[in-house]
Design a protein around this motif. Structure first.
Motif, PDB file in Angstrom:
ATOM      1  N   THR A 102      41.203  44.228  -6.279  1.00 15.11           N
ATOM      2  CA  THR A 102      42.040  44.089  -7.466  1.00 15.11           C
ATOM      3  C   THR A 102      43.490  44.384  -7.109  1.00 15.11           C
ATOM      4  OG1 THR A 102      40.231  44.727  -8.943  1.00 15.11           O
ATOM      5  CG2 THR A 102      42.473  44.899  -9.809  1.00 15.11           C
ATOM      6  N   VAL A 103      44.389  43.499  -7.545  1.00 14.28           N
ATOM      7  CA  VAL A 103      45.816  43.693  -7.293  1.00 14.28           C
ATOM      8  C   VAL A 103      46.422  44.492  -8.439  1.00 14.28           C
ATOM      9  CG1 VAL A 103      48.047  42.562  -7.005  1.00 14.28           C
ATOM     10  CG2 VAL A 103      45.999  41.583  -5.936  1.00 14.28           C
ATOM     11  N   HIS A 104      47.188  45.510  -8.092  1.00 15.26           N
ATOM     12  CA  HIS A 104      47.836  46.372  -9.085  1.00 15.26           C
ATOM     13  C   HIS A 104      49.348  46.210  -8.968  1.00 15.26           C
ATOM     14  CE1 HIS A 104      44.023  48.381  -9.962  1.00 15.26           C
ATOM     15  NE2 HIS A 104      43.794  48.319  -8.669  1.00 15.26           N
ATOM     16  N   GLU A 105      49.984  45.884 -10.085  1.00 13.39           N
ATOM     17  CA  GLU A 105      51.423  45.677 -10.147  1.00 13.39           C
ATOM     18  C   GLU A 105      52.115  46.967 -10.600  1.00 13.39           C
ATOM     19  OE1 GLU A 105      52.848  42.914  -9.223  1.00 13.39           O
ATOM     20  OE2 GLU A 105      51.130  41.522  -9.132  1.00 13.39           O
ATOM     21  N   LEU A 106      53.202  47.317  -9.922  1.00 12.33           N
ATOM     22  CA  LEU A 106      53.926  48.551 -10.189  1.00 12.33           C
ATOM     23  C   LEU A 106      55.360  48.231 -10.605  1.00 12.33           C
ATOM     24  CD1 LEU A 106      52.885  50.363  -6.870  1.00 12.33           C
ATOM     25  CD2 LEU A 106      51.657  50.413  -9.056  1.00 12.33           C
ATOM     26  N   GLY A 148      51.086  51.525 -13.619  1.00 16.41           N
ATOM     27  CA  GLY A 148      50.335  50.491 -12.933  1.00 16.41           C
ATOM     28  C   GLY A 148      49.245  50.983 -12.014  1.00 16.41           C
ATOM     29  N   TYR A 149      49.129  52.284 -11.845  1.00 17.36           N
ATOM     30  CA  TYR A 149      48.126  52.839 -10.927  1.00 17.36           C
ATOM     31  C   TYR A 149      46.768  52.951 -11.619  1.00 17.36           C
ATOM     32  CZ  TYR A 149      51.861  54.043  -7.686  1.00 17.36           C
ATOM     33  OH  TYR A 149      52.924  53.979  -6.808  1.00 17.36           O
ATOM     34  N   PRO A 150      45.696  52.599 -10.925  1.00 18.10           N
ATOM     35  CA  PRO A 150      44.365  52.684 -11.538  1.00 18.10           C
ATOM     36  C   PRO A 150      43.836  54.107 -11.546  1.00 18.10           C
ATOM     37  CG  PRO A 150      44.164  51.941  -9.268  1.00 18.10           C
ATOM     38  CD  PRO A 150      45.646  52.034  -9.554  1.00 18.10           C
ATOM     39  N   GLY A 151      42.954  54.387 -12.500  1.00 17.66           N
ATOM     40  CA  GLY A 151      42.264  55.670 -12.547  1.00 17.66           C
ATOM     41  C   GLY A 151      43.102  56.776 -13.145  1.00 17.66           C
ATOM     42  N   ALA A 152      42.450  57.644 -13.907  1.00 22.63           N
ATOM     43  CA  ALA A 152      43.109  58.850 -14.401  1.00 22.63           C
ATOM     44  C   ALA A 152      43.136  59.879 -13.280  1.00 22.63           C
ATOM     45  CB  ALA A 152      42.364  59.401 -15.611  1.00 22.63           C
ATOM     46  N   LEU A 153      44.273  60.529 -13.131  1.00 21.26           N
ATOM     47  CA  LEU A 153      44.478  61.487 -12.036  1.00 21.26           C
ATOM     48  C   LEU A 153      44.837  62.846 -12.615  1.00 21.26           C
ATOM     49  CD1 LEU A 153      44.734  61.514  -8.814  1.00 21.26           C
ATOM     50  CD2 LEU A 153      47.209  61.448  -9.237  1.00 21.26           C
TER      51      LEU A 153
END
Length: 359
Positions: A102-106, A148-153
């Motif tokens: 999956t491509v993630h755009e920032l 744009g970052y995946p996942g909760a941190l």
């Protein structure tokens, strides 16, 4: 609120409010040493090192970081002064990366690249902070899709001042695969004024990452030998910056490069030695150790006099020097680089210590 640790006093005090009314606290970490008092101030805004005061060879205290007098300065800051940066420190090329197909755009905030987590990165958040013995614990929740970052941190940063020095200890967990790279962006000036041109810098690295004009690594590590970027023995910072070399020109006339830490020499706190910095005039020294595989050496190339720091000081090129312990830039796009992927069930932990002295 005051907390006493094993020799360090921790005082919490108000440091203003953000534009939306959120309260910001300052935490003063105060410790007596053999050469005099050391005082570090950490803000809940951006997890920032707002101040670090240390004695010179004659025991006289002096400020050794760049910063602002009040919260307004930090709210308008564009140079990450003293900030904890994330979710990803340094640059990600073209402000995008692919993870598990999956491509993630920032957000792009450094030309076409994403730098230090973007314009609304961790440096611009109010962390939940509380005093702990010898320091302060700061917590931040970064939701899924944040910048744009995946996942909760979930991030916990503990800053401590003990007999070894000033510690930065990070812990992070995620609920989905993501990428993480955390560091502190303090600007050091051991003289307390002027520039760092006469400082002596040594970095425990035989290789570095050459970059293009965007600051993006070209390929893999290259040897420093035979170039002005060789810092394996103490070198005057002004001489490095003034040298002629394509890599110095690429970043605008100075150093803004990731060095690959050798990790062979022991440093303070039992961590691998990263760098040493010394100011012959004041006698102050700084020794940096970390378990990170790289350190971004940055000589303040983009400080152009538009920012006014503590005490009304105009910040020009060379006013401070950054030594940012971290993973390598653009790692999410480089499978051959040390991985910055954090998956559910794993825990990211990393430690860096700054040991101060006089010589």
């Amino acid at each position: 609120m005051t907390v006493d640790g094993t020799g360090t006093r921790v005082d919490e005090r108000p440091f203003g409010r953000t534009d939306d009314g959120t309260a910001v606290s300052a935490f003063d970490l105060v410790r007596e040493t053999d050469t005099g008092e050391v005082r570090a101030t950490v803000l809940s805004y951006g997890g920032r090192l707002q101040s670090l005061v240390a004695p010179d060879r004659d025991g006289r205290p002096g400020e050794i970081t760049l910063g602002y007098d009040d919260l307004a300065g930090y709210l308008a800051d564009t140079a990450f002064l003293g900030a904890t940066v994330g979710r990803f420190a340094n640059r990600i090329a073209d402000a995008r990366f692919a993870l598990d197909g999956t491509v993630h755009e920032l957000p792009a905030n450094d030309g076409s690249s994403s730098l230090h987590g973007g314009p609304d990165g961790f440096h611009a958040r109010v962390w939940v902070a509380e005093p702990v013995p010898d320091g302060v614990a700061l917590r931040l929740h970064s939701p899924d899709g944040d910048a744009g970052y995946p996942g909760a941190l979930e991030v916990v940063l503990t800053v401590r001042l003990d007999a070894t020095g000033l510690w930065w200890e990070y812990r992070a967990v995620a609920d989905a695969p993501t990428v993480v790279n955390l560091t502190n962006h303090a600007y050091w000036n051991l003289a307390g004024s002027g520039t760092v041109a006469d400082h002596l810098l040594e970095v425990a690295a035989g290789t570095f990452l050459p970059v293009d004009e965007r600051g993006i690594p070209l390929d893999g590590p290259a040897p420093v030998e035979g170039s002005p970027l060789d810092l394996r023995r103490p070198v005057r910072v002004g001489d490095v910056v003034a040298a002629e070399h394509p890599q110095l020109r690429a970043v605008g006339g100075g150093v803004d490069h990731c060095y690959v830490v050798d990790g062979r020499a022991p440093g303070p706190g039992g961590l691998p030695l990263v760098a040493r910095l010394a100011d012959p005039g004041s006698g102050r020294t700084l020794t940096l150790a970390s378990d990170e595989p790289g350190v971004q050496v940055y000589t303040g190339v983009t400080l152009d006099g538009t920012l006014v720091g503590r005490g009304g000081r105009t910040l020009h090129r060379g006013a401070g020097l950054c030594l940012e312990t971290q993973h390598w830039p653009d790692s999410p796009n480089r499978r051959e680089f040390p991985s910055t992927v954090l998956r559910p069930g794993d825990v990211l932990t990393t430690r860096t210590v700054v040991a101060l002295g006089v010589g």
